[in-house]
Design a protein around this motif. Sequence first.
Motif, PDB file in Angstrom:
ATOM      1  N   LEU A  49      -9.618   9.772 -13.226  1.00  0.00           N
ATOM      2  CA  LEU A  49     -11.013   9.028 -13.015  1.00  0.00           C
ATOM      3  C   LEU A  49     -10.940   8.031 -11.822  1.00  0.00           C
ATOM      4  O   LEU A  49     -12.060   7.949 -11.152  1.00  0.00           O
ATOM      5  N   MET A  50      -9.841   7.291 -11.818  1.00  0.00           N
ATOM      6  CA  MET A  50     -10.031   6.263 -10.816  1.00  0.00           C
ATOM      7  C   MET A  50      -9.890   6.633  -9.551  1.00  0.00           C
ATOM      8  O   MET A  50     -10.258   6.150  -8.484  1.00  0.00           O
ATOM      9  N   SER A  51      -9.357   7.523  -9.202  1.00  0.00           N
ATOM     10  CA  SER A  51      -9.427   8.223  -7.928  1.00  0.00           C
ATOM     11  C   SER A  51     -10.772   8.648  -7.563  1.00  0.00           C
ATOM     12  O   SER A  51     -10.833   8.894  -6.208  1.00  0.00           O
ATOM     13  N   LEU A  52     -11.487   8.718  -8.237  1.00  0.00           N
ATOM     14  CA  LEU A  52     -13.052   9.579  -8.032  1.00  0.00           C
ATOM     15  C   LEU A  52     -13.842   8.104  -7.980  1.00  0.00           C
ATOM     16  O   LEU A  52     -14.973   8.370  -7.893  1.00  0.00           O
ATOM     17  N   ARG A  53     -13.549   7.006  -8.079  1.00  0.00           N
ATOM     18  CA  ARG A  53     -14.328   5.899  -7.954  1.00  0.00           C
ATOM     19  C   ARG A  53     -13.860   4.668  -7.036  1.00  0.00           C
ATOM     20  O   ARG A  53     -12.881   4.603  -6.991  1.00  0.00           O
ATOM     21  N   THR A  54     -14.713   3.839  -6.609  1.00  0.00           N
ATOM     22  CA  THR A  54     -14.294   2.814  -5.791  1.00  0.00           C
ATOM     23  C   THR A  54     -14.807   1.590  -6.664  1.00  0.00           C
ATOM     24  O   THR A  54     -15.447   1.484  -7.695  1.00  0.00           O
ATOM     25  N   GLY A  55     -14.067   0.425  -6.164  1.00  0.00           N
ATOM     26  CA  GLY A  55     -14.656  -0.982  -6.661  1.00  0.00           C
ATOM     27  C   GLY A  55     -13.361  -1.318  -8.006  1.00  0.00           C
ATOM     28  O   GLY A  55     -12.520  -0.482  -7.940  1.00  0.00           O
ATOM     29  N   VAL A  61     -20.012   2.751 -11.117  1.00  0.00           N
ATOM     30  CA  VAL A  61     -20.185   3.232  -9.681  1.00  0.00           C
ATOM     31  C   VAL A  61     -20.298   5.018  -9.837  1.00  0.00           C
ATOM     32  O   VAL A  61     -19.515   5.513 -10.864  1.00  0.00           O
ATOM     33  N   PRO A  62     -20.947   5.515  -8.965  1.00  0.00           N
ATOM     34  CA  PRO A  62     -21.039   6.926  -9.020  1.00  0.00           C
ATOM     35  C   PRO A  62     -19.737   7.679  -8.628  1.00  0.00           C
ATOM     36  O   PRO A  62     -18.995   7.063  -7.869  1.00  0.00           O
ATOM     37  N   PHE A  63     -19.327   8.746  -8.637  1.00  0.00           N
ATOM     38  CA  PHE A  63     -18.041   9.605  -8.341  1.00  0.00           C
ATOM     39  C   PHE A  63     -18.329   9.652  -6.942  1.00  0.00           C
ATOM     40  O   PHE A  63     -19.212   9.903  -6.428  1.00  0.00           O
ATOM     41  N   THR A  64     -17.035   9.702  -6.328  1.00  0.00           N
ATOM     42  CA  THR A  64     -17.016   9.763  -4.852  1.00  0.00           C
ATOM     43  C   THR A  64     -15.579  10.655  -4.365  1.00  0.00           C
ATOM     44  O   THR A  64     -14.651  10.181  -5.341  1.00  0.00           O
ATOM     45  N   LEU A  65     -15.445  11.007  -3.391  1.00  0.00           N
ATOM     46  CA  LEU A  65     -14.190  11.559  -2.706  1.00  0.00           C
ATOM     47  C   LEU A  65     -13.858  10.604  -1.578  1.00  0.00           C
ATOM     48  O   LEU A  65     -12.767  11.158  -0.955  1.00  0.00           O
ATOM     49  N   GLU A  66     -14.390   9.511  -1.541  1.00  0.00           N
ATOM     50  CA  GLU A  66     -13.952   8.255  -0.552  1.00  0.00           C
ATOM     51  C   GLU A  66     -12.260   8.037  -0.545  1.00  0.00           C
ATOM     52  O   GLU A  66     -11.916   8.170   0.607  1.00  0.00           O
ATOM     53  N   ASN A  67     -11.793   8.115  -1.675  1.00  0.00           N
ATOM     54  CA  ASN A  67     -10.614   7.488  -2.013  1.00  0.00           C
ATOM     55  C   ASN A  67      -9.559   8.550  -1.250  1.00  0.00           C
ATOM     56  O   ASN A  67      -8.686   8.489  -0.537  1.00  0.00           O
ATOM     57  N   PHE A  68     -10.193  10.042  -1.646  1.00  0.00           N
ATOM     58  CA  PHE A  68      -9.240  11.037  -1.169  1.00  0.00           C
ATOM     59  C   PHE A  68      -9.258  11.236   0.388  1.00  0.00           C
ATOM     60  O   PHE A  68      -8.266  11.607   1.250  1.00  0.00           O
ATOM     61  N   ALA A  69     -10.587  10.847   0.969  1.00  0.00           N
ATOM     62  CA  ALA A  69     -10.680  11.048   2.437  1.00  0.00           C
ATOM     63  C   ALA A  69      -9.867   9.993   3.178  1.00  0.00           C
ATOM     64  O   ALA A  69      -9.060  10.266   4.234  1.00  0.00           O
ATOM     65  N   GLU A  70      -9.804   8.626   2.449  1.00  0.00           N
ATOM     66  CA  GLU A  70      -9.221   7.547   3.263  1.00  0.00           C
ATOM     67  C   GLU A  70      -7.413   8.036   2.991  1.00  0.00           C
ATOM     68  O   GLU A  70      -6.796   7.374   4.157  1.00  0.00           O
ATOM     69  N   ARG A  76      -0.555   7.820   8.186  1.00  0.00           N
ATOM     70  CA  ARG A  76       0.293   7.183   7.307  1.00  0.00           C
ATOM     71  C   ARG A  76       0.771   7.944   6.012  1.00  0.00           C
ATOM     72  O   ARG A  76       1.870   7.691   5.741  1.00  0.00           O
ATOM     73  N   THR A  77      -0.296   8.504   5.495  1.00  0.00           N
ATOM     74  CA  THR A  77       0.176   9.227   4.255  1.00  0.00           C
ATOM     75  C   THR A  77       1.077  10.323   4.209  1.00  0.00           C
ATOM     76  O   THR A  77       2.249  10.206   3.618  1.00  0.00           O
ATOM     77  N   TYR A  78       1.109  11.077   5.392  1.00  0.00           N
ATOM     78  CA  TYR A  78       2.155  12.040   5.565  1.00  0.00           C
ATOM     79  C   TYR A  78       3.458  11.409   5.893  1.00  0.00           C
ATOM     80  O   TYR A  78       4.527  12.109   5.745  1.00  0.00           O
ATOM     81  N   GLU A  79       3.377  10.352   6.754  1.00  0.00           N
ATOM     82  CA  GLU A  79       4.822   9.799   6.895  1.00  0.00           C
ATOM     83  C   GLU A  79       5.379   9.222   5.765  1.00  0.00           C
ATOM     84  O   GLU A  79       6.708   9.172   5.603  1.00  0.00           O
ATOM     85  N   VAL A  80       4.748   8.639   4.736  1.00  0.00           N
ATOM     86  CA  VAL A  80       5.228   8.208   3.435  1.00  0.00           C
ATOM     87  C   VAL A  80       5.543   9.352   2.748  1.00  0.00           C
ATOM     88  O   VAL A  80       6.842   9.268   1.938  1.00  0.00           O
ATOM     89  N   LEU A  81       4.937  10.330   2.899  1.00  0.00           N
ATOM     90  CA  LEU A  81       5.390  11.929   2.157  1.00  0.00           C
ATOM     91  C   LEU A  81       6.715  12.173   2.843  1.00  0.00           C
ATOM     92  O   LEU A  81       7.597  12.566   1.996  1.00  0.00           O
ATOM     93  N   LEU A  82       6.894  12.111   3.919  1.00  0.00           N
ATOM     94  CA  LEU A  82       8.190  12.630   4.418  1.00  0.00           C
ATOM     95  C   LEU A  82       9.300  11.551   4.092  1.00  0.00           C
ATOM     96  O   LEU A  82      10.214  11.973   3.738  1.00  0.00           O
ATOM     97  N   ASN A  83       8.939  10.300   4.249  1.00  0.00           N
ATOM     98  CA  ASN A  83       9.913   9.381   3.656  1.00  0.00           C
ATOM     99  C   ASN A  83      10.145   9.696   2.311  1.00  0.00           C
ATOM    100  O   ASN A  83      11.462   9.536   1.781  1.00  0.00           O
ATOM    101  N   THR A  84       9.297  10.135   1.407  1.00  0.00           N
ATOM    102  CA  THR A  84       9.556  10.543  -0.250  1.00  0.00           C
ATOM    103  C   THR A  84      10.439  11.490  -0.138  1.00  0.00           C
ATOM    104  O   THR A  84      11.420  11.624  -0.969  1.00  0.00           O
ATOM    105  N   VAL A  85      10.149  12.561   0.514  1.00  0.00           N
ATOM    106  CA  VAL A  85      11.314  13.707   0.277  1.00  0.00           C
ATOM    107  C   VAL A  85      12.571  13.658   1.085  1.00  0.00           C
ATOM    108  O   VAL A  85      13.495  14.116   0.547  1.00  0.00           O
ATOM    109  N   LEU A  86      12.441  12.734   2.137  1.00  0.00           N
ATOM    110  CA  LEU A  86      14.042  12.411   2.750  1.00  0.00           C
ATOM    111  C   LEU A  86      14.581  11.566   1.861  1.00  0.00           C
ATOM    112  O   LEU A  86      16.121  11.777   1.650  1.00  0.00           O
ATOM    113  N   PHE A  87      14.002  10.860   1.276  1.00  0.00           N
ATOM    114  CA  PHE A  87      14.608   9.973   0.051  1.00  0.00           C
ATOM    115  C   PHE A  87      15.198  10.614  -0.872  1.00  0.00           C
ATOM    116  O   PHE A  87      16.514  10.473  -1.401  1.00  0.00           O
TER     117      PHE A  87
END
Length: 586
Positions: A49-55, A61-70, A76-87
């Motif tokens: 639920l909170m992934s679909l809301r801002t604020g 507030v209305p549901f949105t995909l803004e967080n997923f787009a961000e 940076r997200t994929y760098e973090v994912l790579l760090n997570t896998v390597l770790f």
Amino acid sequence: MKAETRSESIWGTWPGVARLRLQGTTLFASGLSAFLAILIGLPVAMVILMSLRTGFPGEVVPFTLENFAEVYLTQRTYEVLLNTVLFAVSSVAVTLVIAVPLVWILMRTDVPFKKTIYVLLTVGILIPVFLRTIAWILLLSPRIGLLNKWLQELFSLSGPPFNLYSLTGMAFVQGISFVPGAFFMLAAAYRSMDPSLEEAAYTSGVGKLKTFLRINIPITLPAIAAVMVYLFMTAVAVFEVPAIIGLPSRILVLSSLIYTSTTPSTGLPNYGVAGAYGAIMLVVGLTLALLYVRVVKQGKKYTVITGRGYRPREIALGRWKWAALAFVFFYLSIEVFVPFIVLLWASLLPYLQLPSAEALASLSFKHYIEIPTRVGLQPFINTAILMVAVPTVTMILSVLVSWVVIRTQVSFRGFLDTLAFIPHAVPGILMAVGLAYLGLAYRDYFPLYGTIFIIILAHTINWIAYGTRTTNSVMIQVHRELEEAGRVSGASAPRVLGKIVLPLIAAGVLNSWIWIGMLSYREVTMSLTLLTRGNVVVSTVVWQFWGSGWVPQVSALGVILILFAAIVVGTLRFALSRLGEVGGTS
């Protein structure tokens, strides 16, 4: 009296009554399933639920995909994912390099001092990971590390030879902390291995090392694969090591990114972005849990115990006995002894410094004496409440779930068992973030935020998977004829459970109760995520002290926590051995 007993027996076996009992059991199982679905499902639903809301939580507030787009459109997200896998991969590799030889030495050979080693391995599990991490920082930090300073002085080095603030350093500390758990998971496979396979190799002139690599490891590969998946799933979700070592050096993984999104050092929390990151972790966790179950099922096809002439025997190491003992001592040193000695040394000094005549002259118990003043009584009270309430609630639910799954014929008992296992696939930090959002957004309906009860709830959800696994294993050993005798005598299902089943599984339930209590005692991730002024526990106090740079105070509290864990394990070991002696003599 006989007539009364007989009439009760006839009444108990009457088809109509049996049908009513079955309906009652089905109704109870349905209610239990609904309760668990709400208990486990609500925090997960809040993450989605909170992934679909801002604020802020609670804002309409209305549901949105803004967080997923961000999140998903940022490099940076994929760098973090790579760090997570390597770790995660590196941590699992460190664990297996130590755990597999260790379990072979202790389960298959005649190495001495096994009982003492088992106790120390158990203590290793109960030492909070963040304390061990802090101890290694005090030893290997490039700025304040005692070992680095000593080597620089000894060899006149221009810079520190070791730097713990790296992905390698994170994997080293985390991998070491996984070893005791991996050991106990692999112990059964190595203990039950047919020794004739090894003896055939030795008869053919094959050495012990080659036999270990060519026979022991291939035979136990399914068990090792299951442990690898389990540890990888855990490493993706862990928070303490990535936070303490990774955040200062800006090495981010998924768990630390979720925490900093909800608890930023500056600015306002962003629960929407945390939910979007959490969705990744949720998918990864559920996928790995499914893979783990499949690997375990496949592993059952491998047989290591033969029926004819099977007799487990220890391998005589001969002149290699002391080399094996040295390997075990080396591991125990980096797992238990070195961290404890470093924390003890730092706790007795006014500030961290190398051993010297001046340092020895300044040793005192000042920081131990100041603990009641600096910490206060409330964190200790809250910790004691956790250690009693969490295992009690968890084991009550676990016994009820296991009773339905193992002892009844309810058609959806498999669903209930799977439902109880789901928390194992959902990282603790994600569950805590979901509960925090629930408490903030719906405080009128869920007035637990800021209290110790929300931490109790988080811990209970987190440990219910462990509780049901252990109660399943002990309850399945109770023969059904004992319950059937009670039912024939007219006893109701609750009476059979309370008077027959529970006394027979009491030892296993008590053991799990104590273990879950100690796990709650050492847990910091969920407690920190849900932290407010009203629900501070000892582990979060240590974390706050470390953040404030109070090294001696952190060390003093750490020594107390480790000693308490050691005393509990030693006392239980002694008590259980005494009970065994009494049982044997009677």
